[in-house]
Scaffold this active site. Structure first.
Site, PDB file in Angstrom:
ATOM      1  N   CYS A  91       0.837  -1.205   0.000  1.00  0.00           N
ATOM      2  CA  CYS A  91       0.000   0.000   0.000  1.00  0.00           C
ATOM      3  C   CYS A  91       0.877   1.262   0.000  1.00  0.00           C
ATOM      4  CB  CYS A  91      -0.985  -0.033   1.165  1.00  0.00           C
ATOM      5  SG  CYS A  91      -2.357   1.147   0.979  1.00  0.00           S
ATOM      6  N   HIS A 109      -3.691  -5.098   0.064  1.00  0.00           N
ATOM      7  CA  HIS A 109      -3.178  -5.578   1.341  1.00  0.00           C
ATOM      8  C   HIS A 109      -3.225  -7.107   1.379  1.00  0.00           C
ATOM      9  CE1 HIS A 109      -2.979  -1.766   3.651  1.00  0.00           C
ATOM     10  NE2 HIS A 109      -3.915  -1.390   2.796  1.00  0.00           N
ATOM     11  N   GLU A 160      -2.137  -8.995   3.671  1.00  0.00           N
ATOM     12  CA  GLU A 160      -2.421  -9.415   5.050  1.00  0.00           C
ATOM     13  C   GLU A 160      -3.908  -9.367   5.377  1.00  0.00           C
ATOM     14  OE1 GLU A 160      -2.110  -4.963   5.426  1.00  0.00           O
ATOM     15  OE2 GLU A 160      -1.237  -6.527   4.184  1.00  0.00           O
TER      16      GLU A 160
END
Length: 202
Positions: free
Chosen positions: A80, A185, A187
């Site tokens: 990001c 993202h 994650e």
């Protein structure tokens, strides 16, 4: 394998650390230049503004070690804002120089009726499906995005994935050597995100 996650006060550290831990690896979170010592992989996460993030990297003395790590072609993953900071500058913070690893500008989605930020799940289409980074992801995996800005690399050959959001097609990932950087993202992207992280670490 020694994985380091850079803490500069603007990253989604806990989520990234948890994702790496779920792959059986205990990462080291660090915030000073000497934290790079002994690492094999570095992750630069990001949640926040371009200017504030760059200011913090510089204040903590992390900017030059990041440039040196990338110049040595050691495994690096920018996420990001950690992707956006690799470029020269961003429309979000006029007058603030980025890391300048790549030529290009971080631009804002046009204000012409689309909802900003671009938030939620969207497909990322690989420019080279044979790249081992995308192993096991299929032709158009979905990842989680939260952003109002996106890089436009001058060198189009860097672009590794493209995503379309309401008529705007942008570079959702870049690749060069052992560097990978994504606007989405991993994650927060469940199975696809963990697979991408695993591919990077392998």
């Amino acid at each position: 394998m020694n994985v380091g996650i850079i803490d500069y006060g603007a990253g989604n550290l806990r989520s990234v650390a948890n994702a790496v831990q779920s792959l059986g690896i205990e990462p080291r979170v660090f915030s000073t230049p000497d934290g790079f010592e002994g690492l094999t992989h570095v992750i630069l996460p990001g949640v926040g503004a371009f200017g504030d993030s760059m200011d913090e990297l510089t204040r903590r003395g992390l900017d030059e070690p990041i440039r040196q790590w990338i110049a040595a072609d050691k495994p690096f993953f920018g996420i990001c804002v950690g992707y956006q900071l690799l470029f020269d500058s961003g429309e979000e913070s006029p007058g603030t120089e980025g890391l300048g690893v790549f030529k290009g500008t971080v631009k804002r989605f046009p204000e012409d009726g689309r909802k900003i930020p671009h938030m939620g799940w969207n497909a990322a289409i690989a420019t080279n499906e044979a790249d081992p980074e995308w192993d096991g992801l299929g032709p158009s995996p979905y990842f989680y995005f939260v952003h109002s800005y996106f890089p436009e690399p001058d060198d189009q050959s860097l672009i590794a994935m493209r995503t379309e959001y309401e008529g705007v097609r942008f570079a959702s990932a870049i690749r060069r050597g052992q560097l990978l950087a994504t606007q989405f993202h991993p994650e927060k992207s469940q199975k696809a995100g963990l697979r991408l992280l695993e591919n990077f670490l392998q």
